[in-house]
Design a protein around this motif. Structure first.
Motif, PDB file in Angstrom:
ATOM      1  N   LEU A  86       0.854  -1.190   0.000  1.00  0.00           N
ATOM      2  CA  LEU A  86       0.000   0.000   0.000  1.00  0.00           C
ATOM      3  C   LEU A  86       0.889   1.239   0.000  1.00  0.00           C
ATOM      4  O   LEU A  86       1.759   1.385   0.857  1.00  0.00           O
ATOM      5  N   VAL A  87       0.651   2.125  -0.958  1.00  0.00           N
ATOM      6  CA  VAL A  87       1.360   3.398  -1.060  1.00  0.00           C
ATOM      7  C   VAL A  87       0.329   4.514  -1.096  1.00  0.00           C
ATOM      8  O   VAL A  87      -0.507   4.561  -2.011  1.00  0.00           O
ATOM      9  N   GLN A  88       0.359   5.392  -0.122  1.00  0.00           N
ATOM     10  CA  GLN A  88      -0.540   6.540  -0.150  1.00  0.00           C
ATOM     11  C   GLN A  88      -0.105   7.494  -1.262  1.00  0.00           C
ATOM     12  O   GLN A  88       1.079   7.817  -1.382  1.00  0.00           O
ATOM     13  N   THR A  89      -1.078   7.957  -2.067  1.00  0.00           N
ATOM     14  CA  THR A  89      -0.733   8.788  -3.225  1.00  0.00           C
ATOM     15  C   THR A  89      -1.562  10.071  -3.330  1.00  0.00           C
ATOM     16  O   THR A  89      -1.463  10.780  -4.333  1.00  0.00           O
ATOM     17  N   PHE A  90      -2.369  10.374  -2.290  1.00  0.00           N
ATOM     18  CA  PHE A  90      -3.232  11.559  -2.389  1.00  0.00           C
ATOM     19  C   PHE A  90      -3.466  12.150  -0.995  1.00  0.00           C
ATOM     20  O   PHE A  90      -2.952  13.203  -0.650  1.00  0.00           O
ATOM     21  N   GLY A  91      -4.275  11.490  -0.184  1.00  0.00           N
ATOM     22  CA  GLY A  91      -4.457  11.875   1.214  1.00  0.00           C
ATOM     23  C   GLY A  91      -3.485  11.108   2.101  1.00  0.00           C
ATOM     24  O   GLY A  91      -2.761  10.223   1.642  1.00  0.00           O
ATOM     25  N   HIS A  92      -3.456  11.470   3.382  1.00  0.00           N
ATOM     26  CA  HIS A  92      -2.531  10.844   4.342  1.00  0.00           C
ATOM     27  C   HIS A  92      -1.096  10.849   3.826  1.00  0.00           C
ATOM     28  O   HIS A  92      -0.362   9.861   3.938  1.00  0.00           O
ATOM     29  N   GLU A 149      -9.649   9.769   2.680  1.00  0.00           N
ATOM     30  CA  GLU A 149      -9.620  10.954   3.533  1.00  0.00           C
ATOM     31  C   GLU A 149      -8.744  12.070   2.952  1.00  0.00           C
ATOM     32  O   GLU A 149      -7.814  12.561   3.586  1.00  0.00           O
ATOM     33  N   VAL A 150      -9.058  12.448   1.733  1.00  0.00           N
ATOM     34  CA  VAL A 150      -8.317  13.522   1.059  1.00  0.00           C
ATOM     35  C   VAL A 150      -8.882  14.854   1.553  1.00  0.00           C
ATOM     36  O   VAL A 150      -9.599  15.568   0.841  1.00  0.00           O
ATOM     37  N   TYR A 151      -8.570  15.143   2.810  1.00  0.00           N
ATOM     38  CA  TYR A 151      -9.118  16.338   3.459  1.00  0.00           C
ATOM     39  C   TYR A 151      -8.579  17.617   2.813  1.00  0.00           C
ATOM     40  O   TYR A 151      -7.443  17.674   2.359  1.00  0.00           O
ATOM     41  N   TYR A 152      -9.423  18.628   2.778  1.00  0.00           N
ATOM     42  CA  TYR A 152      -9.099  19.972   2.283  1.00  0.00           C
ATOM     43  C   TYR A 152      -8.870  20.013   0.769  1.00  0.00           C
ATOM     44  O   TYR A 152      -8.376  21.012   0.243  1.00  0.00           O
ATOM     45  N   LEU A 153      -9.227  18.938   0.086  1.00  0.00           N
ATOM     46  CA  LEU A 153      -9.132  18.959  -1.366  1.00  0.00           C
ATOM     47  C   LEU A 153     -10.035  20.064  -1.915  1.00  0.00           C
ATOM     48  O   LEU A 153     -11.184  20.198  -1.509  1.00  0.00           O
ATOM     49  N   GLY A 154      -9.487  20.857  -2.822  1.00  0.00           N
ATOM     50  CA  GLY A 154     -10.239  21.952  -3.399  1.00  0.00           C
ATOM     51  C   GLY A 154     -10.094  23.264  -2.665  1.00  0.00           C
ATOM     52  O   GLY A 154     -10.634  24.279  -3.105  1.00  0.00           O
ATOM     53  N   GLU A 155      -9.371  23.252  -1.553  1.00  0.00           N
ATOM     54  CA  GLU A 155      -9.246  24.475  -0.753  1.00  0.00           C
ATOM     55  C   GLU A 155      -7.931  25.218  -0.986  1.00  0.00           C
ATOM     56  O   GLU A 155      -7.734  26.304  -0.452  1.00  0.00           O
ATOM     57  N   GLY A 156      -7.025  24.639  -1.774  1.00  0.00           N
ATOM     58  CA  GLY A 156      -5.802  25.345  -2.126  1.00  0.00           C
ATOM     59  C   GLY A 156      -6.080  26.412  -3.175  1.00  0.00           C
ATOM     60  O   GLY A 156      -7.121  26.397  -3.846  1.00  0.00           O
ATOM     61  N   GLU A 157      -5.161  27.335  -3.335  1.00  0.00           N
ATOM     62  CA  GLU A 157      -5.376  28.449  -4.251  1.00  0.00           C
ATOM     63  C   GLU A 157      -5.550  27.976  -5.690  1.00  0.00           C
ATOM     64  O   GLU A 157      -6.438  28.441  -6.417  1.00  0.00           O
ATOM     65  N   ALA A 158      -4.712  27.030  -6.118  1.00  0.00           N
ATOM     66  CA  ALA A 158      -4.839  26.524  -7.489  1.00  0.00           C
ATOM     67  C   ALA A 158      -6.190  25.841  -7.695  1.00  0.00           C
ATOM     68  O   ALA A 158      -6.825  25.977  -8.754  1.00  0.00           O
ATOM     69  N   SER A 159      -6.633  25.121  -6.683  1.00  0.00           N
ATOM     70  CA  SER A 159      -7.931  24.443  -6.783  1.00  0.00           C
ATOM     71  C   SER A 159      -9.073  25.447  -6.831  1.00  0.00           C
ATOM     72  O   SER A 159     -10.047  25.278  -7.584  1.00  0.00           O
ATOM     73  N   ARG A 160      -8.981  26.479  -6.017  1.00  0.00           N
ATOM     74  CA  ARG A 160     -10.040  27.494  -6.000  1.00  0.00           C
ATOM     75  C   ARG A 160     -10.215  28.108  -7.388  1.00  0.00           C
ATOM     76  O   ARG A 160     -11.337  28.315  -7.859  1.00  0.00           O
ATOM     77  N   GLN A 161      -9.108  28.408  -8.029  1.00  0.00           N
ATOM     78  CA  GLN A 161      -9.179  28.989  -9.365  1.00  0.00           C
ATOM     79  C   GLN A 161      -9.756  27.983 -10.363  1.00  0.00           C
ATOM     80  O   GLN A 161     -10.579  28.328 -11.210  1.00  0.00           O
ATOM     81  N   TRP A 162      -9.329  26.741 -10.247  1.00  0.00           N
ATOM     82  CA  TRP A 162      -9.804  25.693 -11.162  1.00  0.00           C
ATOM     83  C   TRP A 162     -11.293  25.463 -10.993  1.00  0.00           C
ATOM     84  O   TRP A 162     -12.021  25.253 -11.972  1.00  0.00           O
ATOM     85  N   LEU A 163     -11.760  25.513  -9.764  1.00  0.00           N
ATOM     86  CA  LEU A 163     -13.167  25.245  -9.481  1.00  0.00           C
ATOM     87  C   LEU A 163     -14.084  26.375  -9.948  1.00  0.00           C
ATOM     88  O   LEU A 163     -15.305  26.180 -10.058  1.00  0.00           O
ATOM     89  N   GLN A 164     -13.512  27.533 -10.223  1.00  0.00           N
ATOM     90  CA  GLN A 164     -14.320  28.642 -10.728  1.00  0.00           C
ATOM     91  C   GLN A 164     -14.733  28.429 -12.179  1.00  0.00           C
ATOM     92  O   GLN A 164     -15.675  29.056 -12.665  1.00  0.00           O
ATOM     93  N   GLN A 165     -14.036  27.529 -12.863  1.00  0.00           N
ATOM     94  CA  GLN A 165     -14.373  27.256 -14.259  1.00  0.00           C
ATOM     95  C   GLN A 165     -15.630  26.388 -14.331  1.00  0.00           C
ATOM     96  O   GLN A 165     -15.850  25.507 -13.499  1.00  0.00           O
ATOM     97  N   GLU A 166     -16.419  26.651 -15.312  1.00  0.00           N
ATOM     98  CA  GLU A 166     -17.708  25.971 -15.436  1.00  0.00           C
ATOM     99  C   GLU A 166     -17.543  24.462 -15.535  1.00  0.00           C
ATOM    100  O   GLU A 166     -16.653  23.961 -16.227  1.00  0.00           O
ATOM    101  N   GLN A 167     -18.397  23.745 -14.832  1.00  0.00           N
ATOM    102  CA  GLN A 167     -18.493  22.287 -14.813  1.00  0.00           C
ATOM    103  C   GLN A 167     -17.337  21.598 -14.103  1.00  0.00           C
ATOM    104  O   GLN A 167     -17.274  20.367 -14.090  1.00  0.00           O
TER     105      GLN A 167
END
Length: 474
Positions: A86-92, A149-167
């Motif tokens: 098992l290799v964690q690759t996103f959360g934890h 448990e990929v906590y806080y996903l979408g809360e980084g600055e790059a994510s915030r900008q990406w999430l502003q794009q439609e869909q």
């Protein structure tokens, strides 16, 4: 209940991000795993893997060497235990992102748990980790890539900008990283199937899961460690995943490490109920969809948490749970088999004594940890807070001033010295037992968390009493 065929794979989880056992102990315990009904291991190396090159800084002080990894794999083969790394690759990802060299890859700069999926360097980092692990695990049929448990996903600055794009959505962001990692695994190891924890996928819309292509790349592991599962809800979730195109699913229970971050003794009844209810889920769900079950044994809730139940302490729980899975439920036959395998006189006891904890590898640790957990703190508290002579004639006020009534010394001192002698003899024995199984840092951590605070209070009382007795004002 139909019996043992409900779970053809019974996988014991080794969580090495806390108190990793020495190879010598694994050589002793693997035969017991097999005898109890396990046929595979999920090895969560975290910082115990011997990463090389720019990843070398991820290694813990006592990380296994490449030759020790090969020895683990050899021991597993000898005992017919298939190894799934098992290799964690996103959360934890705390064990990676806590390092300054990789801290710029955090999703949120303050928190080291989640990887920023927008940076190409993030994917390069985790695929390099995967490649090194796979190099030492050639031919493995499965690789678990974590993603829980990929906590806080979408809360980084790059994510915030990406999430502003439609869909765009957090679900799409999550799926894009999972598919990228899984795609890398399959591109380099076409015969290896990636597994992922299911929690990030549970609430995603079916059409989004289907469109992502993830069902063709991974097999989800549905985890729930509670004593009261929502059996119908689990079946509905299985049907949803099946409808989305996932060809196979896995379950994950817990035999220890899921009832409190500072738990020292394993509540067997809780974990037995958890496994019995997973049997009901397997029976009620789509036939043949669940390939196996991972019996998780968490050693920390995350990289920065304290240690919970040590592996030897959880062995009786593991034994009961494995045998119940193997035989389709808990019965007298299960009880007899477990008592025989562990050398336990009776599974009915909850206050294990030296004679009652069995003769399995590490049973001495279980006996001593039980003594400490059930009696050390309570005996010290009873003396300091419940002894009328201590509370009445040697309170903190008296102790600071080193004043004590000479008559009262004879009522206190024998109890203090007797308790000190009792625990003074047991603690070195426990330390020696722990050192046979674990590395020095784990031994030090467990003693500091679970033994030394109470023992120090007792020693301080004895010292204050001795000084007060010797004082001319006494």
């Amino acid at each position: 209940m139909s019996g043992p065929s409900l779970f053809s794979m019974r996988i014991v989880h080794l969580d090495l991000k806390g108190a990793p056992p020495k190879i010598s102990y694994l050589s002793e315990i693997f035969p017991l795993f097999r005898a109890l009904g396990a046929n595979a291991l999920l090895v969560e190396y975290e910082d115990m893997f011997p990463y090389e090159g720019h990843l070398k800084l991820l290694r813990a002080q006592h990380a296994y060497s490449p030759s020790e990894i090969r020895e683990i794999l050899y021991l597993a083969r000898q005992n017919e235990l298939e190894v799934i790394p098992l290799v964690q690759t996103f959360g934890h990802m705390e064990f990676v992102l806590k390092h300054d060299a990789f801290s710029h890859l955090r999703e949120v700069a303050l928190f080291p748990n989640t990887l920023n999926p927008h940076k190409a360097e993030s994917l390069a980092l985790v695929t390099a980790m995967v490649d090194q692990v796979m190099e030492l695990h050639g031919g493995t049929r499965w690789l678990h890539i974590g993603c829980d448990e990929v906590y806080y996903l979408g809360e980084g600055e790059a994510s915030r900008q990406w999430l502003q794009q439609e869909q765009n959505s957090k679900a799409k962001l999550c799926l894009s990283h999972m598919t990228a990692v899984a795609g890398h695994v399959l591109a380099h190891q076409p015969t290896t199937t990636p597994l992922v924890w299911d929690d990030m996928l549970r609430d995603m819309p079916e059409d989004l899961l289907q469109e992502s292509g993830l069902p063709q790349l991974v097999e989800p592991v549905l985890w729930d460690y509670g004593a009261d599962l929502d059996i119908h809800g689990k079946v509905v979730l299985m049907e949803k995943f099946q409808k989305c195109g996932f060809p196979r699913l896995w379950a994950a229970s817990a035999f220890k490490g899921a009832t409190g971050p500072h738990q020292a003794l394993t509540p067997i009844e809780h974990h037995l109920r958890n496994h019995l209810q997973w049997l009901w889920v397997a029976q009620a769900g789509p036939a043949g969809l669940l390939q196996g079950i991972v019996l998780t044994g968490w050693q920390r809730y995350d990289h920065f948490a304290v240690l919970c139940e040590l592996l030897p302490v959880g062995i009786p729980s593991l034994a009961i749970c494995l045998q119940s899975l193997l035989r389709g439920g808990f019965s007298q036959e299960v009880k007899d088999r477990v008592e025989s395998c562990l050398g336990v006189a009776s599974l009915d006891t909850t206050d294990f004594t030296r004679e009652g904890t069995g003769c399995f590898p590490g049973s001495d640790i279980l006996a001593l940890v039980t003594q400490v957990s059930l009696h050390l703190r309570s005996s010290v508290e009873a003396l300091l807070d419940g002894n009328r002579y201590v509370t009445g004639w040697f309170s903190p006020y008296h102790r600071r001033r080193k004043v004590v009534h000479p008559v009262m010394v004879q009522h206190m001192q024998p109890d203090v010295l007797s308790l000190l002698a009792r625990w003074g003899a047991l603690v070195p024995e426990l330390e020696a037992a722990l050192q046979r199984v674990f590395y020095p840092d784990a031994v030090e951590e467990w003693l500091e968390e679970n033994v030394r605070p109470s023992l120090q209070r007792l020693q301080d009382l004895a010292q204050d009493l001795a000084e007060a007795t010797a004082s001319p004002t006494a």
